[in-house]
Write a protein that holds these residues in place. Sequence first.
Motif, PDB file in Angstrom:
ATOM      1  N   SER A  47       1.015  -1.264  -0.004  1.00 49.73           N
ATOM      2  CA  SER A  47       0.049   0.023  -0.006  1.00 49.73           C
ATOM      3  C   SER A  47       0.817   1.308  -0.078  1.00 49.73           C
ATOM      4  O   SER A  47       0.553   2.385   0.309  1.00 49.73           O
ATOM      5  CB  SER A  47      -0.990  -0.025   1.236  1.00 49.73           C
ATOM      6  OG  SER A  47      -1.843  -0.823   1.054  1.00 49.73           O
ATOM      7  N   HIS A  67       1.869   6.295   1.733  1.00 56.66           N
ATOM      8  CA  HIS A  67       0.880   5.055   1.904  1.00 56.66           C
ATOM      9  C   HIS A  67      -0.410   5.368   1.398  1.00 56.66           C
ATOM     10  O   HIS A  67      -0.946   6.777   1.831  1.00 56.66           O
ATOM     11  CB  HIS A  67       0.837   4.669   3.600  1.00 56.66           C
ATOM     12  CG  HIS A  67       0.121   3.524   3.947  1.00 56.66           C
ATOM     13  ND1 HIS A  67      -1.058   3.506   3.659  1.00 56.66           N
ATOM     14  CD2 HIS A  67       0.794   2.425   4.318  1.00 56.66           C
ATOM     15  CE1 HIS A  67      -1.525   1.942   4.212  1.00 56.66           C
ATOM     16  NE2 HIS A  67      -0.390   1.484   4.429  1.00 56.66           N
ATOM     17  N   SER A  68      -1.168   4.922   0.907  1.00 62.72           N
ATOM     18  CA  SER A  68      -2.587   4.957   0.426  1.00 62.72           C
ATOM     19  C   SER A  68      -3.455   5.462   1.503  1.00 62.72           C
ATOM     20  O   SER A  68      -4.677   6.089   1.166  1.00 62.72           O
ATOM     21  CB  SER A  68      -3.233   3.785  -0.352  1.00 62.72           C
ATOM     22  OG  SER A  68      -3.350   2.536   0.543  1.00 62.72           O
TER      23      SER A  68
END
Length: 249
Positions: A47, A67-68
């Motif tokens: 991610s 980070h998503s």
Amino acid sequence: MVGTIALTADTNTILAAMQRTIVPVDVLAKTFGAPLLTVPEDHGVESMRFNDGKGSPGGAFIVGRMHSSWRNGEPGRLYRADVKTGKLEALLGPNDVGLPNGMAWDTARRKMYFVDTYAGTVSAYETDEAGVPVKDADGRLQGRCLVKVPKEDGIPDGMTIDREGNLWVALAEGSALGCYDPSTGELKRKVQLPVKKPLACTFGGPSLDQLFVTTRIEKGEGASEHWGSILSVKVPGVSGVAGAYTVET
């Protein structure tokens, strides 16, 4: 997904920071080369992806990974990426940065300005002669917060510097560019844009008096007509610093 690109001394070759790799791109042949650097598994691959980055005055590649789920507090990291050796040097770890984003160097080339989008801040870090932030005796970077962007003004994202040393910051979700005095943190002016989510800005054009602004997708009712465009903005009396920094390869 390409998070950022960087120039090299070879005008036909740029570097592209992808999700987990940094690869050379031949802009004439329009081909990608083999990865010059791959992020190790223990640096958080799931991610995460490369985000904003730039070449420093001394040829170093300073680049962040995000980070998503950064809006939920999942942290990012900031690195010096050495594409000659394929090694990453951690500059800011998960305890130090939320979403690493825009960066710029002062005209004396001894200070790096840096945006943490999650914190909503612009900070300054002292650098060495290569423009790389200097760590203290404990191996940590000690930054000084210059600007805390109020939430009602938007979210600070990409950034550049003008000839007078002022910082121009794309205010995502704020429909504007903000110009800040790094010595005082003062918002000197705001330039409204015909989009809600500008992402990054840089000076260009023959006289370096055009601010090129990238923008992102907008969804739903009320989406701007020009989302996804690259905008060109002229602010009277404002121009950029000559010369773009290249990464040593």
